[in-house]
Design an enzyme around this catalytic site. Structure first.
Site, PDB file in Angstrom:
ATOM      1  N   SER A  88       2.713  -0.980  -8.226  1.00 49.78           N
ATOM      2  CA  SER A  88       1.373  -0.778  -7.654  1.00 49.78           C
ATOM      3  C   SER A  88       1.195  -1.810  -6.543  1.00 49.78           C
ATOM      4  O   SER A  88       1.808  -2.890  -6.607  1.00 49.78           O
ATOM      5  CB  SER A  88       0.312  -1.014  -8.732  1.00 49.78           C
ATOM      6  OG  SER A  88      -0.952  -1.266  -8.135  1.00 49.78           O
ATOM      7  N   TYR A  94      -3.131  -6.012 -15.283  1.00 51.05           N
ATOM      8  CA  TYR A  94      -2.405  -4.889 -14.658  1.00 51.05           C
ATOM      9  C   TYR A  94      -1.575  -5.396 -13.479  1.00 51.05           C
ATOM     10  O   TYR A  94      -0.401  -5.035 -13.333  1.00 51.05           O
ATOM     11  CB  TYR A  94      -3.423  -3.844 -14.208  1.00 51.05           C
ATOM     12  CG  TYR A  94      -2.838  -2.612 -13.556  1.00 51.05           C
ATOM     13  CD1 TYR A  94      -2.149  -1.654 -14.295  1.00 51.05           C
ATOM     14  CD2 TYR A  94      -2.999  -2.390 -12.189  1.00 51.05           C
ATOM     15  CE1 TYR A  94      -1.630  -0.515 -13.691  1.00 51.05           C
ATOM     16  CE2 TYR A  94      -2.490  -1.258 -11.582  1.00 51.05           C
ATOM     17  CZ  TYR A  94      -1.809  -0.323 -12.327  1.00 51.05           C
ATOM     18  OH  TYR A  94      -1.296   0.804 -11.739  1.00 51.05           O
TER      19      TYR A  94
END
Ligand code: NAP
Length: 243
Positions: free
Chosen positions: A139, A152
């Site tokens: 990501s 995350y």
């Protein structure tokens, strides 16, 4: 005929990747954990298009289930040429001090250890064949860090570190390992965002829109195709120019 395994392939980005590889003539092994119905629907769609596809249930965080899944895929398709580690979870945005230990573990169990479990299970056959491609979905938050996404972001940064190290380890065996780092992509993962949140985000995106699952699927295909044979250990951002 070549085979791709896509983890979390039943919906979202994974589904778009499955469709792309089927269109390009691959046999497609679709992993799912909870979305059995969506996995079956996708399989039937791919079969209708003339592709070979099968669904395989496994929680990627469960190493034994992953080993069994890879055995089953080998039995069905004769091996795995490309692994796309796409399965992932995110936590609701929030300050780090509010994140529970249980939630921290949950994210790392799936996004990091799950990805490692799948990779470990396919490496021996790729080493034997002296070829293979592993593509990990990270990501942009793993690249640059996202505020109120500390857990995350760090899990996705771990994916990048793993990719770079493994690329060096497996290069001599003819296996490439790369990452795709998407920006904001229109999937269920972002279903909680309001129209205003999305508009605000898009102001920081030079291309002025959120990404589509297909945008990510094209990048994955690029790294899986023969044209990328000399590319390994890289991170390809698919973020509309945001970083
Ligand atoms: P999504 O729509 O929420 O789908 C998540 C997928 O991961 C589902 O297919 C789900 O399978 C699978 N999954 C979750 N936990 C699993 C487990 N324990 N075992 C096996 N599969 C599991 O998310 P998405 O947006 O498509 O995200 C796909 C990947 O892209 C993730 O790694 C995510 O972190 C990354 N990403 C997404 C964005 C974005 O903006 N959407 C941005 C950057 C990176 P089941 O439904 O079968 O449980």
């Amino acid at each position: 005929m070549k085979t791709v395994l896509i983890t979390g392939g039943a919906r979202g980005i994974g589904r778009a990747i499955a469709e792309k590889f089927a269109d390009m003539g691959f046999d497609v092994a679709i992993n799912y954990n909870t979305s059995k119905k969506q996995a079956e629907m996708l399989k039937n769609e791919l079969l209708k298009k003339g592709a070979k596809a099968e669904i395989f249930c496994a929680d990627v965080a469960d190493a034994d289930a992953v080993s069994k899944m890879v055995e089953d895929i080998n039995g069905t398709f004769g091996g795995i040429d490309v692994l796309v580690n796409n399965a992932g979870i995110a936590l609701p945005q929030g300050v780090f001090t509010d994140v529970t230990e249980c939630d921290m573990k949950k994210v790392f169990d799936v996004d990091v250890f799950g990805l490692m479990n799948c990779t470990k299970a396919v490496i021996p056959q790729m080493v034997r064949k002296k070829s293979g491609k592993i593509i990990n979905i990270s990501s942009i938050w793993g690249v640059c860090g996202g505020s109120c996404e500390a857990v995350y972001s760090s899990a996705k940064a771990a994916v990048i570190g793993f990719t770079k190290a493994l690329a060096k380890e497996l290069g001599p065996s003819g296996i490439t390992v790369n990452c795709v780092a998407p920006g904001l992509i229109d999937t269920d993962m972002n279903g909680h965002l309001s129209k205003e949140d999305i508009e605000d985000f898009c102001e920081a995106v030079p291309l002025g829109r959120v990404g589509k699952p297909d945008d990510v699927a094209e990048a994955v295909w690029l790294l899986a195709s023969g044209g990328a044979d000399y590319i390994t250990g890289q991170v390809l951002n698919v973020d509309g120019g945001m970083l």
